[in-house]
Design a protein around this motif. Sequence first.
Motif, short mmCIF file in Angstrom:
data_model
loop_
_atom_site.label_atom_id
_atom_site.label_comp_id
_atom_site.label_asym_id
_atom_site.label_seq_id
_atom_site.Cartn_x
_atom_site.Cartn_y
_atom_site.Cartn_z
N SER A 1 0.82 -1.22 0.00
CA SER A 1 0.00 0.00 0.00
C SER A 1 0.85 1.26 0.00
N GLY A 2 2.19 1.08 0.02
CA GLY A 2 3.10 2.21 -0.06
C GLY A 2 3.59 2.75 1.27
N ASP A 3 3.16 2.14 2.37
CA ASP A 3 3.58 2.61 3.70
C ASP A 3 4.83 1.82 4.12
N ILE A 4 5.98 2.18 3.58
CA ILE A 4 7.22 1.44 3.81
C ILE A 4 7.66 1.53 5.27
N ASN A 5 7.49 2.70 5.88
CA ASN A 5 7.89 2.86 7.28
C ASN A 5 7.15 1.90 8.19
#
Length: 485
Positions: free
Chosen positions: A448-452
């Motif tokens: 979903s793009g939330d790498i952190n």
Amino acid sequence: ISENYVHGKSLLDTDHPSFLQENLYFSDGQIQDEVYVYGSFLQSKMYTAGVVCSDCHEPHSGKVFVDGNALCYRCHAPSKFGVRQHHFHDPEKNGGLCVECHMPDRTYMVIDPRRDHSMRNPRPDLSDKLETPNACIKCHANKSNRWAAGYTKKWYGDKKAMHFGEVFHAARRAAPEALPNLLSLADSSTLSPMLRATALSLLENYSTSELQPLLRRALNDADPLIRTAAISASRVIEPSERYHLLKRALKDSVRLVRTQAAILLADTLIAKMSREDKYVLQAAVDEYKESLLINADHHTAWLNLALLALRQNDAQQAEANYKKAIEIEPLFPYSYINLADLYRAQDREAESERTLLDALDQNSGMADIHHALGLLYVRGHKLDKALDYLQTAVRLNPETTRFSYVYGVALNSHGETDKALSVLQQALDLHPFNVELLTALATMSRDSGDINRALLYAERLAGVYPENKSFQHLLQQLTSLLSSE
């Protein structure tokens, strides 16, 4: 497991005792559900020291030889243990009775109080942490565990050593930090057999390179309870290695050990086995079948016979046995669920659905049935319908991580990623070391793009399971993605 009782032979030739299993016993070994005294007594220092039932109970009537503390004073000096300096209570009241502190009772069926025969010291200092009762608060019901712990510390000093209950409590949740202590308990030469056996059985929750050497030692232990537990723990061993590990157990002198080995080896590929080895395996499997038929009037016997038939690739016999289990006990849901799984494996989807709906008619509040129906509709590409059942399963039983995991994955597949992450996080709050939950949260967050956020879950996976190369690879991948942004 057998009616062929022979005086002097092991109890495990005729009976299958439970270990200190969750919902039967509290994590510190205290009795919880309606259990036999045997499981408690085998934990005790008394048992380890050689005390037997007839040291306290008249063998024919079962009554104690004498009432009150006098029974304990047959072995324990009253000048040391019968004085106020030891128990700090009025000797004329219940607080001065040895059994009230060391053998508190628990009432079953409203009218049946049973004393815990593990003969333990009260540990109110652990009750909040382990969610366990203690003898102090049983009497002082209006006080807190902390209040009681303050007095036991004042009277007897601070308890520094790790209690096995702390290890079992963590191991039941598969907490990684419990593993070293669990291995130590399982391999102890001084711990009581019931505690060692329980430690071994809890190793099913772990995968470690240290397990096989430990199991080999345990399978050669003099106590058949330890050997039985070692067989149970070997479920996590690769099937290709399991036969060589358990082969000798098929010829054990104790029936329970033989039959438990037969369960795990029933589906062993026998093409490369010698004629003698095939005969030994078949004899143990037949003995296991006989042990189940001792209880042929109970549905679980037929459920287990069905599972055995499946392991031996006899689907027709498995179906008949499941139907027999349902006939005997139509309210038991797992016979329906397993039968539905069998139909699904045979592409008999309509019969699978009908079986599960029949189960739901019998028990609409059973989460497992809703979960099974949800999976059925997922496979049938009826995702909207599936989500309703999967959500109900989680609502009815949020403790079962598998239900939350499957529901979360289904939500994500349906494009509801935020809701999926929320469901999985709630489950992780209850089970913070669950591999499936952590992996799903890491990969969904990444996708979903939330790498952190993904990195946080991956770091926990890699830190808790350092031997797993795929988790280390995931961590490296996410670290590279973050540095390239």
